[in-house]
Scaffold this motif. Structure first.
Motif, PDB file in Angstrom:
ATOM      1  N   ARG A   1      82.388  59.581  25.864  1.00  0.00           N
ATOM      2  CA  ARG A   1      83.006  58.503  25.100  1.00  0.00           C
ATOM      3  C   ARG A   1      82.155  58.242  23.861  1.00  0.00           C
ATOM      4  N   ARG A   2      82.772  58.421  22.724  1.00  0.00           N
ATOM      5  CA  ARG A   2      82.068  58.315  21.460  1.00  0.00           C
ATOM      6  C   ARG A   2      81.617  56.882  21.200  1.00  0.00           C
ATOM      7  N   GLY A   3      80.403  56.720  20.690  1.00  0.00           N
ATOM      8  CA  GLY A   3      79.887  55.400  20.371  1.00  0.00           C
ATOM      9  C   GLY A   3      80.455  54.875  19.064  1.00  0.00           C
ATOM     10  N   ASN A   4      80.232  53.598  18.816  1.00  0.00           N
ATOM     11  CA  ASN A   4      80.693  52.963  17.588  1.00  0.00           C
ATOM     12  C   ASN A   4      79.677  51.881  17.223  1.00  0.00           C
ATOM     13  N   ILE A   5      78.966  52.094  16.123  1.00  0.00           N
ATOM     14  CA  ILE A   5      77.904  51.152  15.759  1.00  0.00           C
ATOM     15  C   ILE A   5      78.460  49.796  15.354  1.00  0.00           C
ATOM     16  N   PHE A   6      79.719  49.756  14.934  1.00  0.00           N
ATOM     17  CA  PHE A   6      80.300  48.484  14.520  1.00  0.00           C
ATOM     18  C   PHE A   6      80.783  47.661  15.718  1.00  0.00           C
ATOM     19  N   ARG A   7      81.016  48.326  16.846  1.00  0.00           N
ATOM     20  CA  ARG A   7      81.418  47.614  18.065  1.00  0.00           C
ATOM     21  C   ARG A   7      80.260  47.537  19.062  1.00  0.00           C
ATOM     22  N   PHE A   8      79.064  47.957  18.612  1.00  0.00           N
ATOM     23  CA  PHE A   8      77.872  47.941  19.470  1.00  0.00           C
ATOM     24  C   PHE A   8      78.106  48.742  20.755  1.00  0.00           C
ATOM     25  N   ALA A   9      78.852  49.844  20.644  1.00  0.00           N
ATOM     26  CA  ALA A   9      79.131  50.699  21.806  1.00  0.00           C
ATOM     27  C   ALA A   9      78.328  51.984  21.672  1.00  0.00           C
ATOM     28  N   ARG A  10      77.548  52.294  22.690  1.00  0.00           N
ATOM     29  CA  ARG A  10      76.739  53.512  22.671  1.00  0.00           C
ATOM     30  C   ARG A  10      77.542  54.696  23.207  1.00  0.00           C
ATOM     31  N   THR A  11      77.265  55.881  22.687  1.00  0.00           N
ATOM     32  CA  THR A  11      77.890  57.081  23.225  1.00  0.00           C
ATOM     33  C   THR A  11      77.478  57.246  24.685  1.00  0.00           C
ATOM     34  N   SER A  12      78.451  57.534  25.545  1.00  0.00           N
ATOM     35  CA  SER A  12      78.151  57.653  26.970  1.00  0.00           C
ATOM     36  C   SER A  12      78.691  58.968  27.518  1.00  0.00           C
ATOM     37  N   TRP A  13      78.063  59.433  28.620  1.00  0.00           N
ATOM     38  CA  TRP A  13      78.427  60.680  29.275  1.00  0.00           C
ATOM     39  C   TRP A  13      78.600  60.440  30.774  1.00  0.00           C
ATOM     40  N   ARG A  14      79.563  61.145  31.357  1.00  0.00           N
ATOM     41  CA  ARG A  14      79.756  61.119  32.809  1.00  0.00           C
ATOM     42  C   ARG A  14      79.983  62.556  33.255  1.00  0.00           C
ATOM     43  N   VAL A  15      79.122  63.050  34.126  1.00  0.00           N
ATOM     44  CA  VAL A  15      79.204  64.435  34.609  1.00  0.00           C
ATOM     45  C   VAL A  15      79.559  64.408  36.091  1.00  0.00           C
ATOM     46  N   GLU A  16      80.768  64.854  36.419  1.00  0.00           N
ATOM     47  CA  GLU A  16      81.229  64.901  37.804  1.00  0.00           C
ATOM     48  C   GLU A  16      81.035  66.329  38.321  1.00  0.00           C
ATOM     49  N   VAL A  17      80.031  66.522  39.132  1.00  0.00           N
ATOM     50  CA  VAL A  17      79.703  67.845  39.659  1.00  0.00           C
ATOM     51  C   VAL A  17      80.624  68.167  40.839  1.00  0.00           C
ATOM     52  N   SER A  18      81.213  69.354  40.835  1.00  0.00           N
ATOM     53  CA  SER A  18      82.100  69.749  41.926  1.00  0.00           C
ATOM     54  C   SER A  18      81.335  69.761  43.248  1.00  0.00           C
ATOM     55  N   GLY A  19      81.800  68.944  44.201  1.00  0.00           N
ATOM     56  CA  GLY A  19      81.137  68.880  45.496  1.00  0.00           C
ATOM     57  C   GLY A  19      79.753  68.287  45.452  1.00  0.00           C
TER      58      GLY A  19
END
Length: 227
Positions: A116-134
Motif C-alpha cells: 500500500r503506497r504511502g502518502n506524505i500529505f495524509r501521513f500514511a506510510r508505505t506498508s507491506w504484507r507478505v502472506e507466505v504459503s503455508g
C-alpha cells in the motif's frame, strides 16, 4: 556459485545496480546488464568472502495500460538464464494498492505480497504484507514514527534544500528504513541500501522477493532501471 536456499541470521543482501551503457561497452561480452543480488554473511557489499549472486530481469511496464505499481521480475541463478529461481508477477494494481504473486521455478505459489503506497500529505506510510504459503505473515512499514515526526518538524529546512538542488545541493532524505516483522520478531531489515536477515529463514527466495519488490519501487531518490 550455486543459488543458496537457506537464509541464516546475519545474511546481508545487497543490490548491485546495472552498469550504464558506456560502462557496459567496456565490459566483456555477455556481462549481465541488469540488477544483481549479492548475499553472504559479510557486513558490507565489499566483503572479500565468497558471495552468492542472483540475476534479475526487470520488465518495464506499459505506461498506457498498466498502473504505476505494476511489476514483473524474474530471478535467475545464472547470467545465461538457464536456472530460473522465481518469478514475481502482478495480480492487481490500482489506487495505490498492489498485490503480487511470488512463484517458484515450477510455478508454485510461494507468497502473496500486498503493498500500500504511502502518502506524505495524509501521513500514511508505505506498508507491506507478505502472506507466505503455508507459513506466517510478515508485515512492514516504511520508516519509524519518530523519524517521520522529525521529518515534518524540519520540513521548512527541507523546502530550502530542494530549492538548492540545481546549485549542487542534495535532496533531503525521507525516512527509508523498513523492517519486516513476524509474530513480534524482526525478520528482515532494510537500512543503508542493503537488507539484513535477522532471523533464520528456511527459504531464501522469500527474503529475495522482499528485497526485489522493495528495491524496484522507485522513490524520489531513483530506482534501479526505470526512468
Amino acid at each position: 556459485m550455486t543459488y543458496a536456499m537457506g537464509a541464516a541470521a546475519g545474511t546481508r543482501i545487497n543490490v548491485r545496480m546495472p552498469p550504464g551503457e558506456h560502462e557496459l561497452k567496456k565490459l566483456p561480452a555477455g556481462t549481465w546488464a541488469g540488477p544483481v543480488l549479492a548475499w553472504g554473511t559479510g557486513e558490507s557489499a565489499s566483503s572479500q568472502e565468497p558471495r552468492y549472486e542472483g540475476f534479475v530481469d526487470d520488465v518495464k511496464r506499459d505506461k498506457e495500460t498498466q498502473d504505476k505499481d505494476w511489476r514483473h521480475l524474474t530471478l535467475w541463478g545464472d547470467p545465461q538464464r538457464q536456472a530460473r529461481v522465481m518469478v514475481i508477477d502482478t495480480e492487481a494494481a490500482e489506487s495505490g494498492t498492489a498485490v503480487y504473486r511470488v512463484l517458484g521455478s515450477q510455478g508454485e505459489v510461494l507468497a502473496r505480497v500486498t503493498r500500500r503506497r504511502g502518502n506524505i500529505f495524509r501521513f500514511a506510510r508505505t506498508s507491506w504484507r507478505v502472506e507466505v504459503s503455508g507459513g506466517p505473515v510478515l508485515r512492514a512499514r516504511k520508516g519509524h514514527l519518530a523519524g517521520w515526526f522529525l521529518w515534518w518538524l524540519f520540513s521548512p529546512i527541507w523546502a530550502v534544500m530542494v530549492v538548492l538542488i540545481p546549485l549542487g545541493g542534495e535532496f533531503p532524505r525521507m525516512p527509508m528504513t523498513t523492517r519486516w516483522w513476524r509474530d513480534g520478531q524482526e525478520v528482515v531489515r532494510f537500512e543503508e541500501r542493503s537488507y539484513r536477515v535477522l532471523s533464520d529463514w528456511p527459504d531464501m527466495r522469500l527474503t529475495h522477493a522482499v528485497a526485489m519488490l522493495h528495491w524496484v519501487h522507485p522513490t524520489v531518490m531513483g530506482d534501479w532501471s526505470r526512468p
